[in-house]
Scaffold this active site. Structure first.
Site, PDB file in Angstrom:
ATOM      1  N   ALA A  14       0.829  -1.209   0.000  1.00 55.33           N
ATOM      2  CA  ALA A  14       0.000   0.000   0.000  1.00 55.33           C
ATOM      3  C   ALA A  14       0.864   1.261   0.000  1.00 55.33           C
ATOM      4  CB  ALA A  14      -0.912  -0.020   1.231  1.00 55.33           C
ATOM      5  N   GLY A  16       4.191   1.624  -0.627  1.00 54.87           N
ATOM      6  CA  GLY A  16       5.074   1.710  -1.793  1.00 54.87           C
ATOM      7  C   GLY A  16       4.326   2.233  -3.012  1.00 54.87           C
ATOM      8  N   LYS A 107       8.527   1.732   9.139  1.00 56.57           N
ATOM      9  CA  LYS A 107       8.549   2.248  10.514  1.00 56.57           C
ATOM     10  C   LYS A 107       8.747   1.078  11.464  1.00 56.57           C
ATOM     11  CE  LYS A 107       5.560   6.135   9.302  1.00 56.57           C
ATOM     12  NZ  LYS A 107       4.244   6.775   9.383  1.00 56.57           N
ATOM     13  N   LYS A 190       5.514   5.306  17.682  1.00 58.79           N
ATOM     14  CA  LYS A 190       4.099   5.713  17.579  1.00 58.79           C
ATOM     15  C   LYS A 190       3.192   4.529  17.257  1.00 58.79           C
ATOM     16  CE  LYS A 190       3.083   5.571  13.043  1.00 58.79           C
ATOM     17  NZ  LYS A 190       1.909   4.957  12.418  1.00 58.79           N
ATOM     18  N   SER A 253      -5.832   3.858  11.045  1.00 58.86           N
ATOM     19  CA  SER A 253      -4.531   3.284  11.417  1.00 58.86           C
ATOM     20  C   SER A 253      -4.723   1.803  11.734  1.00 58.86           C
ATOM     21  CB  SER A 253      -3.958   4.008  12.642  1.00 58.86           C
ATOM     22  OG  SER A 253      -3.025   3.157  13.311  1.00 58.86           O
ATOM     23  N   ARG A 254      -3.902   0.975  11.091  1.00 55.60           N
ATOM     24  CA  ARG A 254      -4.016  -0.480  11.317  1.00 55.60           C
ATOM     25  C   ARG A 254      -3.585  -0.843  12.728  1.00 55.60           C
ATOM     26  NH1 ARG A 254      -0.468  -1.475   6.055  1.00 55.60           N
ATOM     27  NH2 ARG A 254       0.597   0.204   7.168  1.00 55.60           N
ATOM     28  N   LEU A 273      -1.108  -5.273   8.031  1.00 63.00           N
ATOM     29  CA  LEU A 273       0.185  -5.146   8.693  1.00 63.00           C
ATOM     30  C   LEU A 273       0.084  -4.130   9.839  1.00 63.00           C
ATOM     31  CD1 LEU A 273       3.349  -5.590   8.634  1.00 63.00           C
ATOM     32  CD2 LEU A 273       3.420  -3.532   7.188  1.00 63.00           C
ATOM     33  N   GLU A 275       2.636  -2.814  12.285  1.00 64.14           N
ATOM     34  CA  GLU A 275       4.065  -2.852  12.628  1.00 64.14           C
ATOM     35  C   GLU A 275       4.303  -2.789  14.128  1.00 64.14           C
ATOM     36  OE1 GLU A 275       6.492  -3.739  10.955  1.00 64.14           O
ATOM     37  OE2 GLU A 275       6.921  -2.581   9.152  1.00 64.14           O
TER      38      GLU A 275
HETATM   39  N1  LIG Z   1       0.249   1.892   4.656  1.00 61.42           N
HETATM   40  C1  LIG Z   1       0.508   3.095   5.168  1.00 61.42           C
HETATM   41  O1  LIG Z   1      -0.397   3.952   5.254  1.00 61.42           O
HETATM   42  C2  LIG Z   1       1.877   3.435   5.637  1.00 61.42           C
HETATM   43  C3  LIG Z   1       2.828   2.453   5.852  1.00 61.42           C
HETATM   44  N2  LIG Z   1       4.067   2.797   6.307  1.00 61.42           N
HETATM   45  C4  LIG Z   1       5.080   1.777   6.560  1.00 61.42           C
HETATM   46  O2  LIG Z   1       5.491   1.202   5.336  1.00 61.42           O
HETATM   47  C5  LIG Z   1       5.910  -0.160   5.545  1.00 61.42           C
HETATM   48  C6  LIG Z   1       5.188  -1.057   4.546  1.00 61.42           C
HETATM   49  O3  LIG Z   1       3.804  -0.940   4.831  1.00 61.42           O
HETATM   50  P1  LIG Z   1       2.666  -1.244   3.746  1.00 61.42           P
HETATM   51  O4  LIG Z   1       3.101  -0.907   2.371  1.00 61.42           O
HETATM   52  O5  LIG Z   1       1.442  -0.604   4.256  1.00 61.42           O
HETATM   53  O6  LIG Z   1       2.550  -2.832   3.888  1.00 61.42           O
HETATM   54  P2  LIG Z   1       1.845  -3.869   2.902  1.00 61.42           P
HETATM   55  O7  LIG Z   1       1.544  -5.062   3.723  1.00 61.42           O
HETATM   56  O8  LIG Z   1       0.740  -3.189   2.163  1.00 61.42           O
HETATM   57  O9  LIG Z   1       2.969  -4.202   1.828  1.00 61.42           O
HETATM   58  C7  LIG Z   1       4.259  -4.663   2.151  1.00 61.42           C
HETATM   59  C8  LIG Z   1       4.918  -5.010   0.830  1.00 61.42           C
HETATM   60  O10 LIG Z   1       6.285  -5.299   1.067  1.00 61.42           O
HETATM   61  C9  LIG Z   1       6.632  -6.328   0.156  1.00 61.42           C
HETATM   62  N3  LIG Z   1       7.839  -7.021   0.602  1.00 61.42           N
HETATM   63  C10 LIG Z   1       8.047  -7.735   1.719  1.00 61.42           C
HETATM   64  N4  LIG Z   1       9.297  -8.203   1.760  1.00 61.42           N
HETATM   65  C11 LIG Z   1       9.899  -7.788   0.613  1.00 61.42           C
HETATM   66  C12 LIG Z   1      11.196  -7.965   0.064  1.00 61.42           C
HETATM   67  N5  LIG Z   1      12.154  -8.660   0.705  1.00 61.42           N
HETATM   68  N6  LIG Z   1      11.458  -7.410  -1.146  1.00 61.42           N
HETATM   69  C13 LIG Z   1      10.523  -6.697  -1.797  1.00 61.42           C
HETATM   70  N7  LIG Z   1       9.275  -6.509  -1.336  1.00 61.42           N
HETATM   71  C14 LIG Z   1       8.976  -7.039  -0.132  1.00 61.42           C
HETATM   72  C15 LIG Z   1       5.423  -7.244   0.165  1.00 61.42           C
HETATM   73  O11 LIG Z   1       5.473  -8.073  -0.974  1.00 61.42           O
HETATM   74  P3  LIG Z   1       4.548  -9.391  -1.109  1.00 61.42           P
HETATM   75  O12 LIG Z   1       3.175  -8.841  -1.478  1.00 61.42           O
HETATM   76  O13 LIG Z   1       5.212 -10.148  -2.187  1.00 61.42           O
HETATM   77  O14 LIG Z   1       4.554 -10.073   0.228  1.00 61.42           O
HETATM   78  C16 LIG Z   1       4.306  -6.225   0.138  1.00 61.42           C
HETATM   79  O15 LIG Z   1       3.966  -5.871  -1.187  1.00 61.42           O
HETATM   80  C17 LIG Z   1       5.596  -0.473   7.015  1.00 61.42           C
HETATM   81  O16 LIG Z   1       6.764  -0.355   7.784  1.00 61.42           O
HETATM   82  C18 LIG Z   1       4.590   0.613   7.417  1.00 61.42           C
HETATM   83  O17 LIG Z   1       4.645   0.940   8.787  1.00 61.42           O
HETATM   84  C19 LIG Z   1       4.417   4.088   6.529  1.00 61.42           C
HETATM   85  C20 LIG Z   1       3.515   5.101   6.310  1.00 61.42           C
HETATM   86  C21 LIG Z   1       2.170   4.846   5.845  1.00 61.42           C
HETATM   87  O1  LIG Z   2       2.166   5.135   9.561  1.00 61.91           O
HETATM   88  C1  LIG Z   2       1.024   5.367   9.240  1.00 61.91           C
HETATM   89  C2  LIG Z   2       0.436   6.715   9.227  1.00 61.91           C
HETATM   90  O2  LIG Z   2       1.400   7.699   9.389  1.00 61.91           O
HETATM   91  C3  LIG Z   2       0.142   4.228   8.914  1.00 61.91           C
HETATM   92  O3  LIG Z   2      -0.375   3.783  10.109  1.00 61.91           O
HETATM   93  P1  LIG Z   2      -0.767   2.249  10.291  1.00 61.91           P
HETATM   94  O4  LIG Z   2       0.420   1.434   9.864  1.00 61.91           O
HETATM   95  O5  LIG Z   2      -1.127   2.126  11.721  1.00 61.91           O
HETATM   96  O6  LIG Z   2      -1.951   2.031   9.383  1.00 61.91           O
END
Ligand SMILES: NC(=O)C1=CN([C@@H]2O[C@H](COP(=O)(O)OP(=O)(O)OC[C@H]3O[C@@H](n4cnc5c(N)ncnc54)[C@H](OP(=O)(O)O)[C@@H]3O)[C@@H](O)[C@H]2O)C=CC1
Ligand SMILES: O=C(CO)COP(=O)(O)O
Length: 326
Positions: A14, A16, A107, A190, A253-254, A273, A275
């Site tokens: 999400a 990325g 994070k 956080k 927020s998850r 997810l 974290e």
């Molecule tokens: N979602 C949000 O609103 C926000 C998230 N974050 C942070 O971003 C990070 C990711 O969260 P989010 O995108 O939401 O999580 P998701 O669960 O949506 O996605 C995680 C992605 O990481 C991929 N992945 C895992 N391991 C690898 C690897 N070794 N190489 C390449 N890709 C990999 C997974 O691939 P696969 O599908 O193949 O398993 C999956 O597509 C977390 O630390 C989160 O706290 C920060 C701010 C906002």
């Molecule tokens: O980091 C985030 C907002 O800043 C996303 O929060 P959650 O991972 O709790 O959904």
């Protein structure tokens, strides 16, 4: 400072996907790397990532599962879950141009090593330049182009500023700093505190209790930050207090949603997810090693590992000795 024309995003989840949109809006040439070839082909063809449903990908974004293609960029955004960051960055490391900025967008704190995200990048890709982006920003809001502000930190201020120029736009406003540690501590802590806030709401403890929990949560986040050398203004900024306020206020927020479910005695949401559940034990280990008191985070870690019931945790927090505020 070299021109930052192209950006690759490693991790097609999400966040990325939302950040790929951000970079495309900022005018960069964008590649989104998905490790699963079928997923990459599907997203490239449909222009929709099921992990961020409802968002149509910018036509210029190329989706690939070829790591060498993804590595040919001026900036790398590393957007996997925190515990997968080392593997993801290690996989791309040998393909990178020297001194490529690799910005951690995860994070958390690594299990076992207690390393922060930029430290993990420095070890996994020694030829790269680590940086970190963090702040109050939900992937869905960002992808929809709603206004967002975050913090972007690199040790070299000129680089931090150049990265902000490369990624910023009217709706996505990064502020730069050299306080890397401050930014990574805020984002990691956080999430743990958001679980606690969700528990307060799930247990119907009231709005006053939620404000108290969030404020005392900030107090322990800032205590750990100071012990690790973070700057006060960073801890009170977007990546610290800002993200804490966001994540402790809404089930978008998850981590908060996980807390609400726990508070209600329900099963954790599936496939989301959170974290904070991974960060809680390592955050508490780190705090203990620095002799920093983090009662709320300790309670979350104890609840998650079934060492304490929620009722016992609440009672324990409410019967701590009275003391001066700080
Ligand atoms: N979602 C949000 O609103 C926000 C998230 N974050 C942070 O971003 C990070 C990711 O969260 P989010 O995108 O939401 O999580 P998701 O669960 O949506 O996605 C995680 C992605 O990481 C991929 N992945 C895992 N391991 C690898 C690897 N070794 N190489 C390449 N890709 C990999 C997974 O691939 P696969 O599908 O193949 O398993 C999956 O597509 C977390 O630390 C989160 O706290 C920060 C701010 C906002
Ligand atoms: O980091 C985030 C907002 O800043 C996303 O929060 P959650 O991972 O709790 O959904």
């Amino acid at each position: 400072m070299p021109a930052h024309k192209s950006v690759s995003v490693i991790g097609a989840g999400a966040w990325g996907t939302a950040l790929a949109e951000v970079a495309a809006r900022a005018g960069r040439k964008v590649t989104l790397y998905a490790r699963n070839a079928e997923h990459a082909t599907q997203i490239q063809a449909t222009r929709v990532n099921p992990k961020l449903a409802g968002v149509q990908l910018d036509p210029g974004i190329v989706v690939t599962s070829d790591i060498a293609t993804a590595a040919r960029a001026d900036i790398i955004l590393a957007v996997t879950p925190a515990q997968h960051l080392r593997a993801a960055v290690g996989h791309i490391a040998s393909h990178l141009k020297p001194d490529t900025p690799v910005i951690a967008c995860a994070k958390g704190i690594e299990h076992g090593t207690h390393k922060f995200m930029t430290e993990v990048i420095a070890e996994a890709a020694p030829g790269a330049v680590p940086a970190i982006l963090s702040g109050p920003s939900f992937a869905d809001d960002v992808a929809r182009g709603l206004p967002t502000a975050v913090t972007l930190a690199a040790r070299d201020e000129a680089l931090a500023s150049a990265l902000v120029q490369a990624l910023g736009s009217a709706t996505f406003r990064p502020y730069h700093t050299t306080d890397v540690r401050g930014v990574e501590i805020g984002g990691a802590a956080k999430n743990v505190l958001a679980i606690a806030a969700g528990i307060v709401v799930g247990r119907n403890l009231g709005a006053s209790a939620l404000a108290a929990l969030t404020t005392r949560g900030f107090s322990e986040l800032a205590r750990l930050g100071r012990a690790c050398g973070a700057r006060a203004e960073t801890l009170a900024g977007l990546s610290g207090l800002g993200d804490l306020l966001l994540s402790c206020s809404t089930a978008q927020s998850r981590n908060f949603a996980l807390g609400v479910a726990l508070g209600r005695g329900e099963a954790a949401p599936v496939g989301k997810l959170a974290e904070g559940a991974f960060t809680a034990p390592v955050l508490c280990e780190l705090a203990a090693s620095r002799k920093v008191d983090m009662p709320v985070s300790n309670a979350v870690a104890a609840i998650l590992s079934n060492r304490l019931t929620i009722d016992a945790a609440i009672e324990g927090l409410l019967t701590r000795p009275f003391k001066a505020e700080g």
